[in-house]
Write an enzyme that holds these catalytic residues in place. Sequence first.
Site, PDB file in Angstrom:
ATOM      1  CD1 TRP A 104      -2.133  -2.228   1.774  1.00 44.07           C
ATOM      2  CD2 TRP A 104      -2.976  -1.016   0.128  1.00 44.07           C
ATOM      3  NE1 TRP A 104      -3.268  -2.890   1.116  1.00 44.07           N
ATOM      4  CE2 TRP A 104      -3.732  -2.334   0.221  1.00 44.07           C
ATOM      5  CE3 TRP A 104      -3.175  -0.430  -1.098  1.00 44.07           C
ATOM      6  CZ2 TRP A 104      -4.760  -2.736  -0.658  1.00 44.07           C
ATOM      7  CZ3 TRP A 104      -4.451  -0.766  -2.021  1.00 44.07           C
ATOM      8  CH2 TRP A 104      -5.086  -1.801  -1.769  1.00 44.07           C
ATOM      9  CG  ASP A 178      -3.535   4.187   3.892  1.00 41.72           C
ATOM     10  OD1 ASP A 178      -4.527   3.907   4.498  1.00 41.72           O
ATOM     11  OD2 ASP A 178      -3.222   3.425   2.950  1.00 41.72           O
ATOM     12  CE  LYS A 202      -9.534  -2.587   3.189  1.00 39.93           C
ATOM     13  NZ  LYS A 202      -8.015  -2.009   2.964  1.00 39.93           N
TER      14      LYS A 202
END
Length: 380
Positions: A104, A178, A202
Amino acid sequence: MARPYNFSAGPAAMPEAVLQQAAAEMLDWHGCGMGVMEMSHRGAAFGEILERAEHDLRTLLAIPDHFKVLFSQGGALAHNAIVPMNLAGRHPRRAIDVVVTGAWSQKSAQEAARYGDVHVAASGEPARFTAIPAPATWALRRDVAYVHLCSNETIHGVEFHTLPDLRALGCDAPLVIDFSSHVLSRPIDWSRVGLAFGGAQKNVGPAGLTLVIVREDLLGHALPICPSVFDYQRLAEAHSMANTPPTYAIYIAGLVFQWLLAQREGDRTGVAAMEARAIARAQRLYAAIDGSSLYVNEVEPAARSRMNIPFFLRGDDGKPLRDPSHPRNAAFLQGAQARGLLQLKGHKSVGGMRASLYNAMPMAGVEALVEYLRDFERGA
Ligand SMILES: *Cc1c(COP(=O)(O)O)cnc(C)c1O
């Protein structure tokens, strides 16, 4: 019949009580004669929902007053572009440093390079993202618009258990994190953060909704190419209503926040209770993996994620079976499914298995998985 246990990395399992409440309120929210999906975002009822959601999120994460909370859209990947569009202009050369610890943050670095001068200050890639390079070794430039990292790498299962103190590393720039896949599972040290962003799917609610929490003094530098509905300053001034916000997703996130506030673990509540549970769940599963001769997790213990636990089955030669189509992997997944243990297949870039243990996963789900691991190993 109890629901199966869902180990998906995202979109992920929701607290059942929240789904029940949403179902009960689907046709008529609090006697107003319509469901939340059907009401004007400018009306009093939705205003109440939005205000409460923000208030509860601020309480849960102890967000200081000089941070703005924005309910945006686009997912974390859109904000990989929107963050540099908002912050890179703070520096004359749009210099951005990124610490790459997995898939990511690697994506974030690539996307930011379209809008700024990106320098990778450290990378865990040589170690196949099984460890976090020590902050003292990061090659940070002193003078940059911001430094980016991903505080929990969902795919590689690597988590920052302490955020770096950039000032102590000789860098005055704000830290951008993030936090998509571990937000609300642990407290955040806001003295070390300038901006935090993450997709909701999530640990928060429906996909699409994207949280942005930003220190006020960082606003006001959007590049001209930034779409105005994604200009964080405008979005803050409009109280997240620069255009129609994702109203239903915000409502569901608000129910999750209320659920979190009501959770207790000993004398802990809210995020502190979630953290205690996350530690207990992760310890249980890592211990089962480490204690077996069939399973292996390759992440250095100090960097292991509490939320996302990738693991491999070993082949007869003792080597990890990365290929998802290997018959032993296929048999493992089939047996898991038959026991109501869903979505354990690893990410395609890593292979093997992955168990995601977000806030909505009860300890009983982890116990059921550990029991299955043991039974499968006996039969393998
Ligand atoms: C899931 C995830 C993303 C991607 O989010 P989208 O909503 O699909 O854009 C980005 N970063 C992290 C850490 C994630 O876990």
